[in-house]
Design a protein around this motif. Structure first.
Motif, PDB file in Angstrom:
ATOM      1  N   CYS A 204       0.831  -1.211   0.000  1.00 32.05           N
ATOM      2  CA  CYS A 204       0.000   0.000   0.000  1.00 32.05           C
ATOM      3  C   CYS A 204       0.864   1.260   0.000  1.00 32.05           C
ATOM      4  O   CYS A 204       0.544   2.236  -0.696  1.00 32.05           O
ATOM      5  N   GLU A 205       1.954   1.254   0.757  1.00 33.61           N
ATOM      6  CA  GLU A 205       2.880   2.391   0.729  1.00 33.61           C
ATOM      7  C   GLU A 205       3.410   2.614  -0.683  1.00 33.61           C
ATOM      8  O   GLU A 205       3.506   3.750  -1.161  1.00 33.61           O
ATOM      9  N   ALA A 206       3.769   1.512  -1.350  1.00 37.67           N
ATOM     10  CA  ALA A 206       4.354   1.600  -2.687  1.00 37.67           C
ATOM     11  C   ALA A 206       3.364   2.174  -3.694  1.00 37.67           C
ATOM     12  O   ALA A 206       3.680   3.104  -4.444  1.00 37.67           O
ATOM     13  N   LEU A 207       2.148   1.632  -3.724  1.00 40.06           N
ATOM     14  CA  LEU A 207       1.163   2.088  -4.702  1.00 40.06           C
ATOM     15  C   LEU A 207       0.714   3.519  -4.422  1.00 40.06           C
ATOM     16  O   LEU A 207       0.442   4.285  -5.349  1.00 40.06           O
ATOM     17  N   ALA A 209       2.685   5.836  -3.007  1.00 41.64           N
ATOM     18  CA  ALA A 209       3.826   6.680  -3.375  1.00 41.64           C
ATOM     19  C   ALA A 209       3.943   6.847  -4.887  1.00 41.64           C
ATOM     20  O   ALA A 209       4.391   7.893  -5.371  1.00 41.64           O
ATOM     21  N   LEU A 210       3.520   5.831  -5.652  1.00 40.11           N
ATOM     22  CA  LEU A 210       3.596   5.911  -7.113  1.00 40.11           C
ATOM     23  C   LEU A 210       2.527   6.832  -7.695  1.00 40.11           C
ATOM     24  O   LEU A 210       2.583   7.183  -8.875  1.00 40.11           O
ATOM     25  N   ASP A 211       1.546   7.194  -6.877  1.00 40.10           N
ATOM     26  CA  ASP A 211       0.526   8.178  -7.257  1.00 40.10           C
ATOM     27  C   ASP A 211      -0.208   7.765  -8.534  1.00 40.10           C
ATOM     28  O   ASP A 211      -0.338   8.534  -9.484  1.00 40.10           O
ATOM     29  N   HIS A 349      -6.471  -1.739 -10.130  1.00 42.39           N
ATOM     30  CA  HIS A 349      -6.680  -0.318 -10.387  1.00 42.39           C
ATOM     31  C   HIS A 349      -7.939  -0.215 -11.246  1.00 42.39           C
ATOM     32  O   HIS A 349      -8.423  -1.218 -11.779  1.00 42.39           O
ATOM     33  N   GLU A 350      -8.454   0.990 -11.416  1.00 42.09           N
ATOM     34  CA  GLU A 350      -9.663   1.144 -12.232  1.00 42.09           C
ATOM     35  C   GLU A 350      -9.460   0.666 -13.665  1.00 42.09           C
ATOM     36  O   GLU A 350     -10.412   0.333 -14.360  1.00 42.09           O
ATOM     37  N   SER A 351      -8.210   0.599 -14.124  1.00 44.62           N
ATOM     38  CA  SER A 351      -7.936   0.117 -15.482  1.00 44.62           C
ATOM     39  C   SER A 351      -7.577  -1.361 -15.505  1.00 44.62           C
ATOM     40  O   SER A 351      -7.204  -1.899 -16.536  1.00 44.62           O
ATOM     41  N   SER A 352      -7.688  -2.052 -14.356  1.00 49.35           N
ATOM     42  CA  SER A 352      -7.236  -3.441 -14.274  1.00 49.35           C
ATOM     43  C   SER A 352      -8.158  -4.429 -14.957  1.00 49.35           C
ATOM     44  O   SER A 352      -7.718  -5.440 -15.474  1.00 49.35           O
ATOM     45  N   ALA A 353      -9.453  -4.193 -14.907  1.00 48.06           N
ATOM     46  CA  ALA A 353     -10.411  -5.183 -15.379  1.00 48.06           C
ATOM     47  C   ALA A 353     -11.174  -4.671 -16.581  1.00 48.06           C
ATOM     48  O   ALA A 353     -11.198  -3.471 -16.853  1.00 48.06           O
ATOM     49  N   PRO A 354     -11.804  -5.544 -17.354  1.00 46.57           N
ATOM     50  CA  PRO A 354     -12.698  -5.096 -18.417  1.00 46.57           C
ATOM     51  C   PRO A 354     -13.758  -4.165 -17.840  1.00 46.57           C
ATOM     52  O   PRO A 354     -14.115  -4.283 -16.660  1.00 46.57           O
ATOM     53  N   VAL A 435       2.103  -0.569 -14.081  1.00 45.13           N
ATOM     54  CA  VAL A 435       2.110   0.710 -13.370  1.00 45.13           C
ATOM     55  C   VAL A 435       2.513   1.827 -14.325  1.00 45.13           C
ATOM     56  O   VAL A 435       1.895   2.906 -14.356  1.00 45.13           O
ATOM     57  N   TYR A 436       3.535   1.559 -15.138  1.00 39.44           N
ATOM     58  CA  TYR A 436       3.986   2.563 -16.110  1.00 39.44           C
ATOM     59  C   TYR A 436       2.857   2.911 -17.077  1.00 39.44           C
ATOM     60  O   TYR A 436       2.648   4.077 -17.414  1.00 39.44           O
ATOM     61  N   SER A 437       2.125   1.892 -17.545  1.00 37.97           N
ATOM     62  CA  SER A 437       1.027   2.118 -18.483  1.00 37.97           C
ATOM     63  C   SER A 437      -0.022   3.050 -17.884  1.00 37.97           C
ATOM     64  O   SER A 437      -0.527   3.953 -18.554  1.00 37.97           O
ATOM     65  N   ILE A 438      -0.323   2.850 -16.595  1.00 40.15           N
ATOM     66  CA  ILE A 438      -1.299   3.711 -15.918  1.00 40.15           C
ATOM     67  C   ILE A 438      -0.760   5.128 -15.785  1.00 40.15           C
ATOM     68  O   ILE A 438      -1.450   6.107 -16.067  1.00 40.15           O
ATOM     69  N   MET A 439       0.493   5.264 -15.360  1.00 44.05           N
ATOM     70  CA  MET A 439       1.102   6.583 -15.173  1.00 44.05           C
ATOM     71  C   MET A 439       1.189   7.341 -16.494  1.00 44.05           C
ATOM     72  O   MET A 439       0.953   8.549 -16.556  1.00 44.05           O
ATOM     73  N   GLU A 440       1.493   6.623 -17.567  1.00 41.59           N
ATOM     74  CA  GLU A 440       1.602   7.257 -18.880  1.00 41.59           C
ATOM     75  C   GLU A 440       0.231   7.728 -19.360  1.00 41.59           C
ATOM     76  O   GLU A 440       0.103   8.810 -19.945  1.00 41.59           O
ATOM     77  N   SER A 441      -0.799   6.932 -19.110  1.00 41.91           N
ATOM     78  CA  SER A 441      -2.163   7.342 -19.492  1.00 41.91           C
ATOM     79  C   SER A 441      -2.581   8.597 -18.736  1.00 41.91           C
ATOM     80  O   SER A 441      -3.187   9.511 -19.306  1.00 41.91           O
TER      81      SER A 441
END
Length: 559
Positions: A204-207, A209-211, A349-354, A435-441
């Protein structure tokens, strides 16, 4: 064969690929085009072999691309990944972890039989000198092998490295065949759920912190799931394969999962229905726990009772760690890997599932029930290079893990090594590409500019200040740990220098003007960017050269 022949075939193949995508989007039959493309590829393969046989290999045409499911990381992407690694590493170190590194390939027998149905995704290598090897599928099995091989009984380790899977790639969603994982695992005995709760706290700390925005961690316990299978009457030899089917409930409706259990895997329909009474249960941890504790039939199964007791302790600890609100007790979570023995979890994440799927608690946390919307229609479908409609394919979990108490002992036993005590383990793996894909979006949505460099200062010369003086000042900054750049030209024009600083988004420009420099002074200007408000009025600040290092370090937030 001429080069033009190869080029013409490649052109035809490309045109057919585009046509096939169009037909799939419009739900039309593309079988004729697919067959034509296969024939062209076979023709191209034959022609290429002929050319190589005739000594034309060095000049032959070939497709200049990375292998399917892999990608080159340009500077901007590599820098963002570096920041992800740095953020995670800082959190791991804060929690008393050390790091190791292991080979990217292992002996094939080390990986065999550890991943259940996913074993088919392992990349096997050809025999090289009498050893059969495979590319590592994850970082967990190599860690367990390392612990067993070195006789370690207690260790908290993190590992950042690439892993390999022959999966069907969806590049824009971070589902790839070569990708980074960031793992932290704790090996060694502890009182129930102490290490498990700390791993979830670290996650949870990691996710956070990644914002990346709102996320939920789905939890379950293998002993509860196995207890449900016992209660339902699942034969022991089908437990893992049925568990793998249950794990698909985040992507498929119960009817499809039940069909896989009964039709494909031969489970009795009544047994499947009994399982179905439990695996749809999900929600806040204590709520689901109370429902399970009131189920007399389930509590009569010792294995399930032990798992429920573990979860009760876990939720108590997670409340202390202030992360209980991030958890969803989800009975459909099974994790297909064979080595898990206790608690299992996935972060989504909200983008994790269909788009048709939802969790409880929802993601984002304040989402309404209406967030469970139907999937996009075919006219809005997003077809990727592999012909997959990405509107119905989620990123998948962004992190996952669990407890695996027997893996180290299994390796030690198979190697004939006697360990005085069992070495239980628990850990989590963060999927960097997802994670990168989410941050880039998120970045694209805000149109935030991405830097490909970490350069902090650009040394700019005006009025014919010679190259050596710029070199001298750059050396002063380099020697004091300040990331610095300057134009390589002997007499660069000012506009070209300003453009270089702007293009690289360098935050500070250090200006060398003849008169000021002769007086032992320079001018430091914060680069707002030529299009930003206030850029024209920002003339910078005059700073004595002897004090410029201290001045810049203060501006850069360093001591």
């Amino acid at each position: 064969m001429s080069t033009a022949t190869v080029e013409s075939i490649n052109t035809e193949i490309l045109a057919l690929q585009n046509r096939i995508k169009e037909l799939k989007v419009s739900k039309q039959d593309a079988s004729a085009e697919v067959n034509s493309m296969k024939a062209l590829k076979e023709q191209l393969k034959t022609l290429t072999k002929d050319q190589e046989a005739n000594g034309g290999g060095s000049g032959s045409n070939f497709t200049l691309k990375t292998p399917k499911g892999t990608i080159d990381h340009k500077p901007e992407a590599a820098l963002l990944r570096k920041k992800i690694f740095s953020t995670l590493e800082g959190i791991f170190l804060k929690h008393d972890a050390s790091t190791i590194d292991t080979p990217v390939f292992e002996l094939k027998e080390i990986l065999a039989g550890k991943y259940g149905e996913d074993s088919k995704l392992i990349y096997d290598l050809s025999d090289q000198g009498g050893e059969l090897c495979s590319l590592r599928y994850d970082l967990t099995v190599p860690f367990a092998r390392y612990v067993a091989m070195n006789g370690i009984t207690s260790m908290k380790r993190y590992h950042i490295g690439k892993v390999y899977r022959r999966d069907q790639p969806v590049m824009t969603k971070g589902r790839m065949r070569e990708f980074y994982q960031c793992d932290i695992d704790i090996a060694g005995t502890c009182d129930p759920m102490v290490y498990d709760s700390e791993i979830l706290k670290i996650l949870c700390e990691a996710l956070t912190a990644l914002d990346i925005g709102q996320y939920t961690v789905k939890l379950n316990h293998r002993k509860i799931l196995d207890g449900i299978f016992q209660l339902a009457g699942v034969p022991a030899d089908k437990t893992r394969s049925i568990s793998s089917a249950v794990d698909k409930l985040d992507k498929l409706p119960w009817a499809d999962v039940k069909k896989e259990m009964t039709v494909e895997k031969g489970l009795d329909e009544q047994v499947a229905d009994k399982i179905g009474q439990y695996v749809g249960l999900k929600g806040p941890g204590m709520e689901v726990l109370e429902k399970l504790k009131l189920d007399g039939d389930l509590m009569a199964i010792p294995l399930a009772k032990q798992g429920i007791s573990d979860m009760e302790i876990l939720f108590r600890y997670l409340k202390v760690y202030k992360v209980l609100d991030k958890m969803s007790f989800d009975m459909s979570l099974a994790r297909g890997l064979d080595y898990y023995t206790g608690i299992i979890y996935e972060a989504i994440h909200e983008s994790s599932a269909p788009p048709s799927k939802s969790v409880n608690p929802p993601v984002p946390a304040n989402a309404s029930a209406s967030s469970s919307k139907p999937v996009k229609t075919s006219k809005n479908a997003i077809i990727n290079e592999d012909g997959i409609d990405e509107s119905t394919v989620g990123v998948g979990s962004i992190a996952a893990g669990g407890r695996y108490d027997n893996l180290v002992g299994m390796f030690a036993e198979s190697a004939g090594k006697k360990m005085n005590e069992q070495v239980p383990c628990v850990g989590v793996s963060v999927g960097v590409e997802r994670v990168y894909s989410i941050m880039e979006s998120r970045r694209k949505a805000t149109q935030e500019k991405v830097r490909g460099k970490e350069t902090e200062v650009f040394v700019l010369g005006l009025g014919g200040v010679e190259l050596e003086k710029r070199m001298e000042v750059a050396t002063l900054l380099w020697d004091n740990g300040i990331k610095t750049s300057f134009s390589p030209k002997v007499n660069p024009k000012p506009p070209a220098q300003w453009k270089q600083a702007d293009d690289d988004s360098i935050p500070y420009v250090l200006i060398l003007a003849p008169k000021e420099y002769a007086e032992g002074k320079v001018r430091v200007k914060a680069q707002l960017g030529k299009d930003q408000v206030g850029a024209e009025d920002n003339k910078g600040e005059e700073v004595p050269l002897d004090n410029v290092v201290a001045y810049l370090k203060e501006k850069l937030g360093r001591s």
